[in-house]
Design a protein around this motif. Structure first.
Motif, PDB file in Angstrom:
ATOM      1  N   ILE A   5       3.912   2.385   6.756  1.00  0.00           N
ATOM      2  CA  ILE A   5       4.353   3.479   5.883  1.00  0.00           C
ATOM      3  C   ILE A   5       4.829   2.929   4.547  1.00  0.00           C
ATOM      4  CG2 ILE A   5       6.123   5.250   5.576  1.00  0.00           C
ATOM      5  CD1 ILE A   5       5.895   5.903   8.500  1.00  0.00           C
ATOM      6  N   GLN A   6       5.583   1.841   4.584  1.00  0.00           N
ATOM      7  CA  GLN A   6       6.071   1.251   3.334  1.00  0.00           C
ATOM      8  C   GLN A   6       4.930   0.700   2.489  1.00  0.00           C
ATOM      9  OE1 GLN A   6       8.951  -1.603   4.615  1.00  0.00           O
ATOM     10  NE2 GLN A   6      10.234  -0.053   5.583  1.00  0.00           N
ATOM     11  N   ALA A   7       3.964   0.061   3.124  1.00  0.00           N
ATOM     12  CA  ALA A   7       2.813  -0.476   2.392  1.00  0.00           C
ATOM     13  C   ALA A   7       1.996   0.642   1.764  1.00  0.00           C
ATOM     14  CB  ALA A   7       1.945  -1.307   3.332  1.00  0.00           C
ATOM     15  N   ALA A   8       1.786   1.726   2.499  1.00  0.00           N
ATOM     16  CA  ALA A   8       1.023   2.848   1.953  1.00  0.00           C
ATOM     17  C   ALA A   8       1.802   3.542   0.835  1.00  0.00           C
ATOM     18  CB  ALA A   8       0.690   3.842   3.063  1.00  0.00           C
ATOM     19  N   THR A   9       3.108   3.607   0.959  1.00  0.00           N
ATOM     20  CA  THR A   9       3.927   4.213  -0.099  1.00  0.00           C
ATOM     21  C   THR A   9       3.844   3.398  -1.377  1.00  0.00           C
ATOM     22  OG1 THR A   9       5.435   5.131   1.536  1.00  0.00           O
ATOM     23  CG2 THR A   9       6.246   4.996  -0.714  1.00  0.00           C
ATOM     24  N   ILE A  10       3.925   2.088  -1.246  1.00  0.00           N
ATOM     25  CA  ILE A  10       3.804   1.216  -2.423  1.00  0.00           C
ATOM     26  C   ILE A  10       2.436   1.390  -3.069  1.00  0.00           C
ATOM     27  CG2 ILE A  10       3.668  -1.205  -3.137  1.00  0.00           C
ATOM     28  CD1 ILE A  10       5.810  -1.763  -0.936  1.00  0.00           C
ATOM     29  N   ALA A  11       1.392   1.468  -2.256  1.00  0.00           N
ATOM     30  CA  ALA A  11       0.034   1.672  -2.795  1.00  0.00           C
ATOM     31  C   ALA A  11      -0.083   3.017  -3.496  1.00  0.00           C
ATOM     32  CB  ALA A  11      -0.991   1.570  -1.672  1.00  0.00           C
ATOM     33  N   ASP A  16      -0.562   5.919  -8.506  1.00  0.00           N
ATOM     34  CA  ASP A  16      -0.160   7.058  -9.329  1.00  0.00           C
ATOM     35  C   ASP A  16       0.178   6.599 -10.737  1.00  0.00           C
ATOM     36  OD1 ASP A  16       0.644   9.905  -9.631  1.00  0.00           O
ATOM     37  OD2 ASP A  16       2.617   9.008  -9.977  1.00  0.00           O
ATOM     38  N   ARG A  17       0.865   5.490 -10.852  1.00  0.00           N
ATOM     39  CA  ARG A  17       1.198   4.950 -12.178  1.00  0.00           C
ATOM     40  C   ARG A  17      -0.050   4.530 -12.935  1.00  0.00           C
ATOM     41  NH1 ARG A  17       5.582   1.851  -9.356  1.00  0.00           N
ATOM     42  NH2 ARG A  17       7.401   3.182  -9.523  1.00  0.00           N
ATOM     43  N   CYS A  18      -0.964   3.864 -12.228  1.00  0.00           N
ATOM     44  CA  CYS A  18      -2.206   3.414 -12.867  1.00  0.00           C
ATOM     45  C   CYS A  18      -3.063   4.594 -13.315  1.00  0.00           C
ATOM     46  CB  CYS A  18      -3.001   2.534 -11.917  1.00  0.00           C
ATOM     47  SG  CYS A  18      -2.249   0.949 -11.571  1.00  0.00           S
ATOM     48  N   HIS A  31      -8.168   5.609  -9.055  1.00  0.00           N
ATOM     49  CA  HIS A  31      -6.745   5.515  -8.718  1.00  0.00           C
ATOM     50  C   HIS A  31      -6.271   6.775  -8.004  1.00  0.00           C
ATOM     51  CE1 HIS A  31      -6.468   1.863 -11.023  1.00  0.00           C
ATOM     52  NE2 HIS A  31      -6.912   2.476 -12.104  1.00  0.00           N
ATOM     53  N   SER A  32      -6.804   7.900  -8.429  1.00  0.00           N
ATOM     54  CA  SER A  32      -6.443   9.161  -7.787  1.00  0.00           C
ATOM     55  C   SER A  32      -6.914   9.190  -6.338  1.00  0.00           C
ATOM     56  CB  SER A  32      -7.047  10.328  -8.569  1.00  0.00           C
ATOM     57  OG  SER A  32      -6.753  11.541  -7.943  1.00  0.00           O
ATOM     58  N   ARG A  33      -8.104   8.705  -6.096  1.00  0.00           N
ATOM     59  CA  ARG A  33      -8.619   8.653  -4.720  1.00  0.00           C
ATOM     60  C   ARG A  33      -7.813   7.680  -3.865  1.00  0.00           C
ATOM     61  NH1 ARG A  33     -14.832   8.675  -6.567  1.00  0.00           N
ATOM     62  NH2 ARG A  33     -15.044  10.936  -6.793  1.00  0.00           N
ATOM     63  N   ARG A  34      -7.413   6.579  -4.463  1.00  0.00           N
ATOM     64  CA  ARG A  34      -6.574   5.611  -3.744  1.00  0.00           C
ATOM     65  C   ARG A  34      -5.236   6.240  -3.384  1.00  0.00           C
ATOM     66  NH1 ARG A  34      -3.605   0.658  -6.331  1.00  0.00           N
ATOM     67  NH2 ARG A  34      -2.872  -0.380  -4.469  1.00  0.00           N
ATOM     68  N   PHE A  35      -4.677   7.024  -4.295  1.00  0.00           N
ATOM     69  CA  PHE A  35      -3.417   7.712  -4.022  1.00  0.00           C
ATOM     70  C   PHE A  35      -3.568   8.677  -2.847  1.00  0.00           C
ATOM     71  CE2 PHE A  35      -0.776  11.477  -4.503  1.00  0.00           C
ATOM     72  CZ  PHE A  35       0.486  10.906  -4.504  1.00  0.00           C
ATOM     73  N   VAL A  36      -4.644   9.443  -2.833  1.00  0.00           N
ATOM     74  CA  VAL A  36      -4.859  10.428  -1.761  1.00  0.00           C
ATOM     75  C   VAL A  36      -5.005   9.726  -0.418  1.00  0.00           C
ATOM     76  CG1 VAL A  36      -6.475  12.154  -0.882  1.00  0.00           C
ATOM     77  CG2 VAL A  36      -5.793  12.192  -3.277  1.00  0.00           C
ATOM     78  N   ARG A  37      -5.747   8.618  -0.372  1.00  0.00           N
ATOM     79  CA  ARG A  37      -5.901   7.877   0.880  1.00  0.00           C
ATOM     80  C   ARG A  37      -4.555   7.346   1.379  1.00  0.00           C
ATOM     81  NH1 ARG A  37     -10.412   5.564  -1.687  1.00  0.00           N
ATOM     82  NH2 ARG A  37      -9.199   3.682  -2.030  1.00  0.00           N
ATOM     83  N   ALA A  38      -3.777   6.778   0.481  1.00  0.00           N
ATOM     84  CA  ALA A  38      -2.475   6.236   0.871  1.00  0.00           C
ATOM     85  C   ALA A  38      -1.523   7.349   1.288  1.00  0.00           C
ATOM     86  CB  ALA A  38      -1.882   5.435  -0.285  1.00  0.00           C
ATOM     87  N   TYR A  39      -1.557   8.477   0.567  1.00  0.00           N
ATOM     88  CA  TYR A  39      -0.680   9.602   0.900  1.00  0.00           C
ATOM     89  C   TYR A  39      -1.009  10.159   2.287  1.00  0.00           C
ATOM     90  CZ  TYR A  39       1.812  13.992   0.533  1.00  0.00           C
ATOM     91  OH  TYR A  39       2.663  15.046   0.765  1.00  0.00           O
ATOM     92  N   ARG A  40      -2.290  10.265   2.601  1.00  0.00           N
ATOM     93  CA  ARG A  40      -2.682  10.769   3.920  1.00  0.00           C
ATOM     94  C   ARG A  40      -2.275   9.807   5.031  1.00  0.00           C
ATOM     95  NH1 ARG A  40      -8.536  13.111   2.264  1.00  0.00           N
ATOM     96  NH2 ARG A  40      -7.772  15.035   1.326  1.00  0.00           N
ATOM     97  N   LYS A  41      -2.328   8.512   4.746  1.00  0.00           N
ATOM     98  CA  LYS A  41      -1.913   7.535   5.737  1.00  0.00           C
ATOM     99  C   LYS A  41      -0.415   7.675   6.022  1.00  0.00           C
ATOM    100  CE  LYS A  41      -3.840   3.528   5.500  1.00  0.00           C
ATOM    101  NZ  LYS A  41      -4.210   2.152   5.115  1.00  0.00           N
ATOM    102  N   VAL A  42       0.379   7.878   4.987  1.00  0.00           N
ATOM    103  CA  VAL A  42       1.819   8.073   5.162  1.00  0.00           C
ATOM    104  C   VAL A  42       2.084   9.386   5.879  1.00  0.00           C
ATOM    105  CG1 VAL A  42       4.000   8.458   3.949  1.00  0.00           C
ATOM    106  CG2 VAL A  42       2.476   6.655   3.198  1.00  0.00           C
ATOM    107  N   GLN A  43       1.346  10.399   5.539  1.00  0.00           N
ATOM    108  CA  GLN A  43       1.546  11.718   6.124  1.00  0.00           C
ATOM    109  C   GLN A  43       1.288  11.715   7.634  1.00  0.00           C
ATOM    110  OE1 GLN A  43      -1.177  14.557   4.515  1.00  0.00           O
ATOM    111  NE2 GLN A  43       0.044  16.305   5.137  1.00  0.00           N
ATOM    112  N   LYS A  44       0.301  10.964   8.085  1.00  0.00           N
ATOM    113  CA  LYS A  44      -0.057  10.947   9.500  1.00  0.00           C
ATOM    114  C   LYS A  44       0.871  10.077  10.339  1.00  0.00           C
ATOM    115  CE  LYS A  44      -4.929  11.840   8.739  1.00  0.00           C
ATOM    116  NZ  LYS A  44      -6.285  11.286   8.814  1.00  0.00           N
ATOM    117  N   ALA A  45       1.453   9.057   9.745  1.00  0.00           N
ATOM    118  CA  ALA A  45       2.290   8.118  10.501  1.00  0.00           C
ATOM    119  C   ALA A  45       3.681   8.702  10.734  1.00  0.00           C
ATOM    120  CB  ALA A  45       2.399   6.807   9.746  1.00  0.00           C
TER     121      ALA A  45
END
Length: 86
Positions: A5-11, A16-18, A31-45
């Motif tokens: 969760i922490q790794a996906a949050t950092i990503a 988002d900044r990039c 970058h937007s697609r990377r954000f969505v993938r990381a957000y979904r990973k955090v959301q599911k965990a």
């Protein structure tokens, strides 16, 4: 040790900044697609520690459309309870 969760949050936060630094929409799309993938990973965990819960709360505040919504209020409460700043 960093949890998934922490790794996906950092990503998510770094992508988002990039995304906002890019000059055109097409440049920021990856970058937007990377954000969505990381957000979904955090959301599911499921959060098992307070640190994970704090990471989830930060992402909720980042993506919340309404600052007075119940989700944003609960996220602020979690961050206040754990001693973190929003």
């Amino acid at each position: 040790m960093t949890s998934p969760i922490q790794a996906a949050t950092i990503a998510a936060l770094s992508s988002d900044r990039c995304c906002w630094k890019e000059a055109t929409f097409n440049d920021g799309l990856q970058h937007s697609r990377r954000f969505v993938r990381a957000y979904r990973k955090v959301q599911k965990a499921k959060a098992t520690t307070l640190k994970d819960l704090r990471c989830k709360a930060r992402l909720i505040l980042l993506t919340s459309d309404e600052p007075d919504s119940m989700e944003a209020s609960l996220a602020r409460d979690v961050l206040t309870y754990t001693g973190a700043y929003a």
